[in-house]
Design an enzyme around this catalytic site. Structure first.
Site, PDB file in Angstrom:
ATOM      1  CD  GLU A  92      -5.044  80.016  66.117  1.00  0.00           C
ATOM      2  OE1 GLU A  92      -5.161  79.928  64.887  1.00  0.00           O
ATOM      3  OE2 GLU A  92      -4.744  79.054  66.835  1.00  0.00           O
ATOM      4  CG  ASP A  93      -7.333  79.711  61.257  1.00  0.00           C
ATOM      5  OD1 ASP A  93      -6.866  79.544  62.401  1.00  0.00           O
ATOM      6  OD2 ASP A  93      -7.456  78.775  60.455  1.00  0.00           O
ATOM      7  CG  ASP A 107     -13.171  74.272  66.150  1.00  0.00           C
ATOM      8  OD1 ASP A 107     -14.209  74.079  66.796  1.00  0.00           O
ATOM      9  OD2 ASP A 107     -12.953  73.713  65.058  1.00  0.00           O
ATOM     10  CB  VAL A 146     -15.981  77.408  58.157  1.00  0.00           C
ATOM     11  CG1 VAL A 146     -17.444  77.702  58.405  1.00  0.00           C
ATOM     12  CG2 VAL A 146     -15.178  77.504  59.442  1.00  0.00           C
TER      13      VAL A 146
HETATM   14  C1  PRP Z   1      -6.632  75.015  63.341  1.00  0.00           C
HETATM   15  C2  PRP Z   1      -6.688  76.532  63.436  1.00  0.00           C
HETATM   16  C3  PRP Z   1      -6.358  76.809  64.871  1.00  0.00           C
HETATM   17  C4  PRP Z   1      -6.855  75.580  65.597  1.00  0.00           C
HETATM   18  C5  PRP Z   1      -8.119  75.889  66.340  1.00  0.00           C
HETATM   19  O1  PRP Z   1      -5.304  74.625  63.150  1.00  0.00           O
HETATM   20  O2  PRP Z   1      -5.784  77.129  62.549  1.00  0.00           O
HETATM   21  O3  PRP Z   1      -4.973  76.954  65.068  1.00  0.00           O
HETATM   22  O4  PRP Z   1      -7.112  74.583  64.587  1.00  0.00           O
HETATM   23  O5  PRP Z   1      -8.696  74.749  66.863  1.00  0.00           O
HETATM   24  P1  PRP Z   1      -8.909  74.484  68.411  1.00  0.00           P
HETATM   25  O6  PRP Z   1      -9.514  75.725  68.991  1.00  0.00           O
HETATM   26  O7  PRP Z   1      -9.883  73.321  68.405  1.00  0.00           O
HETATM   27  O8  PRP Z   1      -7.605  74.117  69.028  1.00  0.00           O
HETATM   28  P2  PRP Z   1      -4.886  73.179  62.579  1.00  0.00           P
HETATM   29  O9  PRP Z   1      -4.368  72.327  63.694  1.00  0.00           O
HETATM   30  O10 PRP Z   1      -6.004  72.622  61.756  1.00  0.00           O
HETATM   31  O11 PRP Z   1      -3.664  73.525  61.664  1.00  0.00           O
HETATM   32  P3  PRP Z   1      -3.604  74.559  60.444  1.00  0.00           P
HETATM   33  O12 PRP Z   1      -3.668  75.938  61.033  1.00  0.00           O
HETATM   34  O13 PRP Z   1      -2.285  74.252  59.836  1.00  0.00           O
HETATM   35  O14 PRP Z   1      -4.763  74.291  59.524  1.00  0.00           O
END
Ligand code: PRP
Length: 177
Positions: free
Chosen positions: A101-102, A105, A155
């Site tokens: 995961e990036d 959050d 970020v």
């Molecule tokens: C982002 C990120 C994680 C997730 C984390 O994905 O890549 O997968 O949010 O957030 P959380 O801990 O609050 O669940 P996003 O839904 O924005 O999609 P993306 O990866 O396509 O940008």
């Protein structure tokens, strides 16, 4: 004084800091799993750059797959509703699985992915995240491998977006609305 990027955004984590952290993480992962079968599942889209760098820093054979989930869409805050856009395909029943995961959050995606992948009965299931919010309770949501803890900043960069943009930065920057 902190560096700024070409969009006048504050550079929070530089390319050098990221590369150093990713390489150390890759070596640790290789040592921890030894020769056991290991499948790395990247969570799209945000993980794509971290995933590409991390797998190349793990000097051993790996199975690589992707899952795409979404909870933010084009919004800046989570909808609270995680859904699968594209599921992973590789059978993981006799393999250790490491989710990439990036960012962890709110932790909602973490919960969803663990629940979803656990049902496929992997040998073990862990997560590697480049970023973890300081508000995440690591006892409740253990992120085995993580690069950096960040505060409340919004970020972007190194895979993370604001309304779909800035994923292609080679560093993590603070997005000012
Ligand atoms: C982002 C990120 C994680 C997730 C984390 O994905 O890549 O997968 O949010 O957030 P959380 O801990 O609050 O669940 P996003 O839904 O924005 O999609 P993306 O990866 O396509 O940008």
């Amino acid at each position: 004084m902190r560096q700024q990027n070409k969009y006048n955004q504050k550079v929070l984590i530089s390319q050098e800091q990221i590369q150093e952290s990713v390489h150390a993480m890759g070596e640790r992962i290789a040592a921890d799993y030894g020769d056991d079968p290991l499948t790395i599942i990247g969570c799209l889209k945000g993980s794509f750059i971290f995933m590409a760098d991390l797998v190349r820093a793990i000097p051993r054979p790996l199975h690589i797959d992707f899952i795409e989930v979404s909870s933010y869409g084009n919004e800046l805050s989570s909808s609270g509703n995680v859904r699968i856009v594209k599921d992973f395909k590789h059978p993981v029943q006799d393999s250790h699985v490491l989710i990439v995961e990036d960012i962890v959050d709110t932790g909602l995606t973490f919960d969803f992915l663990f629940e979803h992948i656990r049902l496929k009965k992997p040998t073990s299931l862990e997560i590697a995240a480049l970023l973890v919010r300081s508000t995440v309770d690591l006892k409740k949501r253990p992120v085995k491998y993580h690069g950096f803890t960040i505060g409340e900043e919004y970020v972007v960069g190194y895979g993370l977006d604001a309304a779909g943009l800035y994923r292609n930065l080679n560093h993590v920057a603070v997005f000012e609305q």
